[in-house]
Design a protein around this motif. Structure first.
Motif, PDB file in Angstrom:
ATOM      1  N   ARG A  15       0.712  -1.160  -0.017  1.00 58.66           N
ATOM      2  CA  ARG A  15      -0.019   0.160   0.046  1.00 58.66           C
ATOM      3  C   ARG A  15       1.008   1.186  -0.094  1.00 58.66           C
ATOM      4  O   ARG A  15       0.471   2.225  -0.607  1.00 58.66           O
ATOM      5  N   GLU A  16       2.241   1.308   0.695  1.00 61.39           N
ATOM      6  CA  GLU A  16       2.737   2.444   0.741  1.00 61.39           C
ATOM      7  C   GLU A  16       3.944   2.418  -0.132  1.00 61.39           C
ATOM      8  O   GLU A  16       4.983   3.042   0.273  1.00 61.39           O
ATOM      9  N   ASP A  41      -3.655  -1.809 -10.330  1.00 64.52           N
ATOM     10  CA  ASP A  41      -2.952  -2.007  -9.408  1.00 64.52           C
ATOM     11  C   ASP A  41      -2.933  -3.628  -9.260  1.00 64.52           C
ATOM     12  O   ASP A  41      -3.711  -4.417  -9.680  1.00 64.52           O
TER      13      ASP A  41
END
Length: 190
Positions: A15-16, A41
């Motif tokens: 996610r980061e 994604d």
């Protein structure tokens, strides 16, 4: 002149991920230049680890067909690729392996030979993932026949170089980004 479609992907499911942030920065700049951007994604595409026996028994996964369609229907593809041990991320290697196996709709040529490719990487290391980019470039050009643009963006010390708004702060990677985006826009203009 109609807007050109650019596919933007990042080779990490975190996610980061710094490469997710780089992909978002590239997408924003491409949109500013009038491009239609699709950002994918890879976490949303369930692909087992490539195995020839699995392919023989079950065929190509539906997710690979959907990705193949995305690649072949865009004039350009930007890949933000994390570096793993001076190489391409295992996730991207697996995605590319499955994409290369799709035979329908022009197969290999329509997914790799038709769109123009641009590459970038963001890394906490000083080289900014450059070694992994060279490995990815080699795979795309030599094995798959892709046209990869000369300009690449490499963001070293990315945890400090990309701010909370997704902007690249140091001038050198910012200039690399501008040059790469300009080449991608120009290459897809025709």
């Amino acid at each position: 002149m109609s807007s050109k479609k650019i596919l933007v992907i990042f080779g990490s499911t975190r996610r980061e991920s710094m490469n997710r942030k780089l992909a978002a920065a590239v997408a924003a700049q491409l949109r500013e230049k009038g491009m239609v951007v699709t950002m994918l994604d890879m976490a949303e595409y369930e692909l087992p680890l490539y195995n020839g026996d699995l392919e023989s028994q079950h065929g190509i996964p539906e997710a690979a067909h959907h990705l193949h369609e995305a690649f072949r229907t865009h004039q350009g593809v930007f890949i933000a690729s994390p570096e793993y041990n001076a190489n391409v991320s295992p996730l991207l290697i697996n995605v590319i392996a499955w994409l290369s196996r799709v035979q329908e709709h022009g197969g290999l040529h329509s997914a790799f030979g038709k769109p123009v490719y641009a590459l970038g990487s963001a890394s906490p290391g000083g080289f900014g993932g450059y070694r992994g980019l060279m490995a990815l470039r080699s795979m795309l050009e030599l094995a798959l026949g892709a046209r990869v643009l000369p300009a690449m963006v490499s963001v070293g010390m990315a945890h400090e170089a990309i701010n909370d708004h997704g902007e690249i702060i140091p001038p050198m990677p910012r200039q690399m980004l501008d040059r790469m985006v300009s080449q991608l826009v120009e290459a897809t203009a025709y």
